[in-house]
Design an enzyme around this catalytic site. Structure first.
Site, short mmCIF file in Angstrom:
data_model
loop_
_atom_site.label_atom_id
_atom_site.label_comp_id
_atom_site.label_asym_id
_atom_site.label_seq_id
_atom_site.Cartn_x
_atom_site.Cartn_y
_atom_site.Cartn_z
NE ARG A 176 38.95 -88.42 -4.10
CZ ARG A 176 39.11 -87.71 -2.99
NH1 ARG A 176 38.06 -87.39 -2.26
NH2 ARG A 176 40.31 -87.31 -2.62
CB THR A 218 50.37 -84.41 1.76
OG1 THR A 218 49.91 -84.98 2.99
CG2 THR A 218 49.22 -84.33 0.78
C1 UD1 Z 1 44.70 -83.04 2.23
C2 UD1 Z 1 44.95 -82.98 3.73
C3 UD1 Z 1 43.64 -82.68 4.46
C4 UD1 Z 1 43.05 -81.40 3.93
C5 UD1 Z 1 42.92 -81.44 2.41
C6 UD1 Z 1 42.57 -80.05 1.89
C7 UD1 Z 1 46.78 -84.56 4.17
C8 UD1 Z 1 47.14 -85.87 4.74
N1 UD1 Z 1 45.48 -84.25 4.22
O1 UD1 Z 1 43.84 -84.16 2.01
O2 UD1 Z 1 43.85 -82.56 5.86
O3 UD1 Z 1 41.79 -81.17 4.52
O4 UD1 Z 1 44.16 -81.82 1.77
O5 UD1 Z 1 42.31 -80.03 0.52
O6 UD1 Z 1 47.64 -83.83 3.74
N2 UD1 Z 1 49.98 -84.99 -3.48
C9 UD1 Z 1 51.29 -85.16 -3.83
N3 UD1 Z 1 51.93 -86.31 -3.51
C10 UD1 Z 1 51.32 -87.31 -2.85
C11 UD1 Z 1 49.97 -87.14 -2.47
C12 UD1 Z 1 49.32 -85.97 -2.79
O7 UD1 Z 1 51.89 -84.27 -4.44
O8 UD1 Z 1 51.98 -88.33 -2.58
C13 UD1 Z 1 49.31 -83.73 -3.84
C14 UD1 Z 1 48.07 -83.91 -4.70
O9 UD1 Z 1 48.41 -83.82 -6.08
C15 UD1 Z 1 47.20 -82.74 -4.28
C16 UD1 Z 1 47.61 -82.47 -2.83
O10 UD1 Z 1 48.85 -83.13 -2.65
O11 UD1 Z 1 47.47 -81.57 -5.03
C17 UD1 Z 1 46.60 -82.98 -1.83
O12 UD1 Z 1 46.46 -84.38 -1.97
P1 UD1 Z 1 45.07 -85.11 -1.74
O13 UD1 Z 1 45.28 -86.57 -1.91
O14 UD1 Z 1 44.03 -84.46 -2.57
O15 UD1 Z 1 44.81 -84.81 -0.19
P2 UD1 Z 1 43.44 -84.78 0.55
O16 UD1 Z 1 42.99 -86.18 0.80
O17 UD1 Z 1 42.50 -83.90 -0.14
CA CA Z 2 42.44 -82.82 -2.09
#
Ligand code: UD1
Ligand code: CA
Length: 449
Positions: free
Chosen positions: A14, A79
């Protein structure tokens, strides 16, 4: 004992950017750096960053953090999948694991300390930071009993209309008993709308899990797009400015001023509108900076004024006046009670005390003594097209207007240079140098038409 893991593998679609989201800057530091710094207060015995999307770029940006270990998450499957990658790195680790999202940059270190304290005090299996948000859209919703024990977390996109009404959200900041987490991590399933492994699914498999509300919900603002990045900057600025005003600094029209959180100010200094203070800058007391100035990585002593000017990587001593429209860049040192005036550029130049460069000059690679007057329009020709050369001007010397000092050249003490001179040779103490054509006047001469 606590280990810290930062989730920084995601792309951040995004943001619509060529760069990974966590490398975007907020007030002079990247998002991931801010997340890292926010957990310094718990003195972690291990720090791990989970990297994946453009991992080389992310790693290169964090080379200053010597104790940081990188964990590769080759495919970003969520995550939960990210945390699974820690298993081989924390095999023998006995202690708690703090998990921070790399895109949550406004956390205060006290908040992280409090999370860990609560976790230990209640001997929880997991503890997470939550907040009551006026607009919880986009965040996972946390459902608790009356004692803040967590019953369920549902991602926004998986919520029913009724569940969406719950304003208590998951901040993405967790503290786990690592041994317990390690046992259940392999059991995560990608059983949701995004077909991703969610870390939030482990809470249903652990007991007890507690939610801790942050006092200031702005702290857990996540950055997913440029609009959120801009509002996080506003929040950060508000914090910094409120703190300086409370410490005795006057900000005239604070909304038009920006101040990095690495800047130090002293009381009774006035920051005028449209002024920007960046990097490792320190400004003494009784100064008046601005309007319209940019000060970067510079040290300014007491009672200095800087008006409509740009000062970077420089030092200015007490009582000096700079501007309007001066540019001091790179290793400039200006002594006490000097005047650096209109349209003057100084580069790698030092001025002693009570020296004036008041109008339209360029001094580069120049050492100037005390009580020197540099006349309007004086230029050092410091560059021969290949190399830079030095100019030295000793105490009490006066340079006439519109002179060119062709470097390398040394002018002694109490020298006078006649206006309009082009000086190519050294001048010794107590001498006058004139280097220009004599004026010829032809009496009674008129153009014949
Ligand atoms: C996540 C939480 C959500 C919370 C929110 C808070 C989960 C499933 N959901 O959602 O409950 O309210 O954060 O901000 O965890 N990342 C990785 N590897 C991956 C995917 C993501 O390292 O495979 C990292 C991203 O770089 C980022 C963080 O994890 O720094 C969060 O990922 P993002 O996709 O932004 O999660 P949200 O949808 O915001
Ligand atoms: Ca996020």
């Amino acid at each position: 004992m606590v280990a810290v893991a930062i989730l920084a593998a995601g792309r951040g679609t995004r943001m619509k950017s060529e760069y990974p989201k966590v490398l975007h800057e907020l007030g002079g530091k990247s998002l991931v750096e801010r997340a890292l710094l926010s957990c310094a207060s718990v003195n972690p015995s291990k720090q791990l960053a989970i990297v994946g999307y453009q991992s080389e770029r992310v790693k290169a940006s964090l080379t200053n953090y010597e104790n940081l270990e990188f964990v590769e998450q080759k495919e970003q499957l969520g995550t939960g999948h990210a945390i699974q990658q820690l298993l081989p790195h924390l095999q023998d680790f006995q202690g708690d694991l703090l998990v921070l999202n790399g895109d949550v940059p406004l956390l205060r270190s006290q908040t992280i300390a409090k999370l860990w304290e609560t976790h230990k005090k209640h001997q929880n299996a997991a503890t997470l930071l939550t907040a009551q948000l006026p607009n919880p859209r986009g965040y996972g919703r946390v459902f608790c009993d009356n004692n803040s024990y967590v019953q369920q977390i549902v991602e926004d996109r998986d919520c029913t209309t009724a569940q969406k009404q719950n304003c208590r959200i998951n901040g993405g900041i967790y503290c786990f008993n690592w041994q317990q987490l390690a046992k259940i991590l392999p059991d995560l399933k990608a059983d949701n709308d995004q077909k991703e492994y969610y870390i939030t699914d482990v809470f249903a498999m652990m007991q007890p899990v507690m939610a801790v509300d942050v006092e200031d919900y702005q702290e857990i603002t996540g950055i997913n797009d440029r609009r959120q990045l801009a509002s996080a900057y506003q929040i950060l600025q508000q914090r910094v400015k409120d703190a300086w005003m409370a410490a005795g600094v006057t900000l005239i029209d604070p909304d038009s001023i920006t101040i990095d959180d690495t800047v130090t100010l002293h009381p009774d200094t006035i920051i005028e509108p449209q002024t920007h203070l960046r990097g490792e800058t320190e400004i003494g007391s009784g100064c008046r900076i601005g309007p319209g100035s940019l000060i970067e990585n510079s040290t300014i002593a007491e009672n200095v004024t800087v008006l409509y000017s740009v000062v970077s990587e420089s030092e200015i001593e007490a009582g000096t006046r700079v501007g309007p429209y001066a540019h001091l860049r790179g290793q400039v040192k200006v002594g006490k009670s000097c005047r650096v005036g209109n349209f003057v550029e100084l580069k790698k130049t030092s001025l002693g005390e009570k020296t004036n460069v008041a109008h339209l000059s360029y001094l580069g690679d120049t050492t100037v003594g005390d009580r020197v007057n540099i006349g309007a329009g004086t230029i050092t020709a410091n560059y021969d097209g290949v190399n830079k050369h030095p100019t030295a001007i000793d105490d009490g010397t006066k340079i006439g207007a519109n002179s060119v000092l062709v470097a390398p050249v040394t002018l002694g003490k109490e020298v006078t240079i006649a206006a309009g001179s082009t000086i190519t040779e050294d001048v010794e103490d107590d001498s006058l140098a004139i280097a220009r054509c004599r004026q010829t006047v032809k009496k009674g001469w008129r153009l014949q038409s």
